[in-house]
Design an enzyme around this catalytic site. Structure first.
Site, PDB file in Angstrom:
ATOM      1  N   PHE A   1     -17.784  33.272 -88.838  1.00  0.00           N
ATOM      2  CA  PHE A   1     -16.429  33.287 -89.122  1.00  0.00           C
ATOM      3  C   PHE A   1     -15.802  31.797 -88.899  1.00  0.00           C
ATOM      4  CE2 PHE A   1     -11.962  33.282 -90.050  1.00  0.00           C
ATOM      5  CZ  PHE A   1     -12.069  34.022 -90.689  1.00  0.00           C
TER       6      PHE A   1
ATOM      7  N   ASP B   1     -17.772  26.231 -81.982  1.00  0.00           N
ATOM      8  CA  ASP B   1     -16.659  27.015 -82.640  1.00  0.00           C
ATOM      9  C   ASP B   1     -15.620  28.085 -81.243  1.00  0.00           C
ATOM     10  OD1 ASP B   1     -13.711  28.051 -83.143  1.00  0.00           O
ATOM     11  OD2 ASP B   1     -15.169  28.637 -85.828  1.00  0.00           O
TER      12      ASP B   1
ATOM     13  N   LYS C   1      -5.849  29.252 -82.217  1.00  0.00           N
ATOM     14  CA  LYS C   1      -5.893  30.624 -81.789  1.00  0.00           C
ATOM     15  C   LYS C   1      -5.128  30.196 -80.183  1.00  0.00           C
ATOM     16  CE  LYS C   1      -8.433  33.825 -84.517  1.00  0.00           C
ATOM     17  NZ  LYS C   1      -8.963  33.042 -85.274  1.00  0.00           N
TER      18      LYS C   1
END
Ligand SMILES: *Cc1c(COP(=O)(O)O)cnc(C)c1O
Length: 397
Positions: free
Chosen positions: A135, A220, A249
């Site tokens: 993702f 990532d 995040k």
């Protein structure tokens, strides 16, 4: 008083329905606890999907944001500000990035991925290797590297020449990475796939193969970074140095911010003046928030804390839980037969926010400041939660 029922009715009439019906209407938070508009309290074991690293209302973050808002919220990228420069320096420092490295600030994870994709195009190559279960975001560039067909297929055609290989499969990686590959994108732990870790050996092989073929290794760390696993960044425990790293995040503790980190002068020089940009990226408000998060993690020794409290989740010893995955405070509990959606609903009814990350697993990503007692409170309640989830399942079947 406005109730959740009233507000959800208005939600249905005012919002694009991409999120379905929200589970709760939250009003406020304090520490690791949130309160909904009907006055119910919940222990937040998800922190807005690994975002509220310092929990809710942390004084260091609140004060930093309030103080910065009084002096300057936004200045545009025709200009710069001290918080932006200081945050870039701090990120390079904790990433142990060599001299000549750099930071590009964006506003979200998917924008950090976009910047990394554009960076990879500057190698003169176009083929990208990503992993099954990956993702990397929802914008159309990042979506091309996101494996789940249900997310991707309604929007095809996306950027071409992306190949997916199974994670932790050395042979498949060897076969996929060659002299025509621009970049290999990996998440050290695949959060959305159900908290699935890449092995140290696999990450090292990824580094070896990409170096041998002149391919950018992009890590990532949007979900795994900023202390979530007990290291500043999850790849650090494997000893590899990537060519690029994406962040978002947890970095702003809830204030939107993303970043692309480029390692070393050669990679940093790939993007030159005018080749990329953003209006909001690197604004002093978001950067002041990022500095407060990093300062607090350091000052309060939260990396050590995450390792210590996270160890409570190594082996939960609760009947109905088959096993656990992940590190630090990014975990999945694999359930033994109880549907995860029912367990999530039962947990909510019992005052705990968790996430059914797969049909059979619950994800926990609590604030990094969660106490051992708070976490134990959940583990103590878990057998009864799973029991009532099973009872709910039987009632509907
Ligand atoms: C959340 C996430 C993204 C996307 O971030 P957004 O801010 O939602 O665009 C990308 N990669 C990983 C690993 C993520 O967890």
């Amino acid at each position: 008083m406005t109730t959740a029922t009233d507000l959800l009715g208005r939600y249905a009439g005012a919002m694009v329905q991409v999120f379905g019906t929200p589970q709760l209407v939250l009003a406020s938070g304090h520490g690791c606890w949130v309160t909904d508009v009907d006055g119910n309290r919940y222990l937040d074991l998800l922190s807005g999907i690994a975002v509220n690293a310092l929990g809710h209302g942390h004084p260091a973050l609140v004060q930093a944001v309030a103080k910065q808002a009084e002096s300057a919220i936004h200045v545009s990228n025709f200009f710069t500000s001290e918080p932006a420069i200081a945050l870039a320096e701090r990120i390079l420092d904790i990433a142990a990035a060599p001299s000549g490295s750099g930071v590009f600030f964006a506003n979200s994870g998917t924008e950090a991925t976009e910047a990394a994709i554009k960076l990879s195009r500057r190698t003169g190559r176009t083929r990208i290797v990503a992993l099954e279960g990956s993702f990397h975001g929802r914008s159309t560039g990042a979506l091309a590297l996101t494996h789940k067909a249900a997310y991707r297929e309604p929007f095809e055609p996306l950027i071409p020449e992306v190949v997916f290989v199974p994670p932790n499969d050395a042979e498949a990686l060897r076969a996929a990475v060659d002299d025509t590959t621009a970049a290999l994108f990996v998440e050290p732990i695949q959060g959305e796939a159900g908290v699935r870790e890449l092995s140290t050996n696999y990450l090292r092989l990824a580094r070896e193969l990409t170096s041998a073929h002149g391919v950018l290794l992009v890590v990532d760390e949007i979900q795994t970074g900023i202390g979530r696993t007990g290291d500043w960044f999850a790849h650090q425990s494997s000893g590899i140095v990537p060519d690029a790293m994406t962040l978002a995040k947890g970095l702003g503790g809830g204030v939107p911010i993303g970043a692309l980190v480029t390692f070393g002068p050669d990679v940093t020089a790939l993007l030159t003046a005018g080749q990329h940009g953003t209006t909001f990226g690197g604004n002093p408000l978001a950067c002041a928030a990022g500095l407060a998060v990093l300062d607090t993690i350091e000052r309060d020794h939260l990396l050590e804390h995450v390792r210590t409290v996270g160890a409570l989740l190594d082996d939960v010893g609760v009947p109905g839980v088959k096993g656990t995955r992940g590190r630090g405070l990014l975990r999945a509990l694999e359930l033994d037969g109880t549907p995860a959606a029912a367990a999530m609903a039962a947990a909510r009814d019992a005052g705990f926010i968790v996430n059914a990350v797969t049909p059979t697993a619950l994800r926990l990503a609590p604030p990094l400041v969660i106490s051992a007692d708070e976490l134990r409170g959940f583990l103590d309640a878990l057998p009864a939660i799973l029991e009532s989830a099973r009872a709910m399942g039987e009632a509907v079947s």
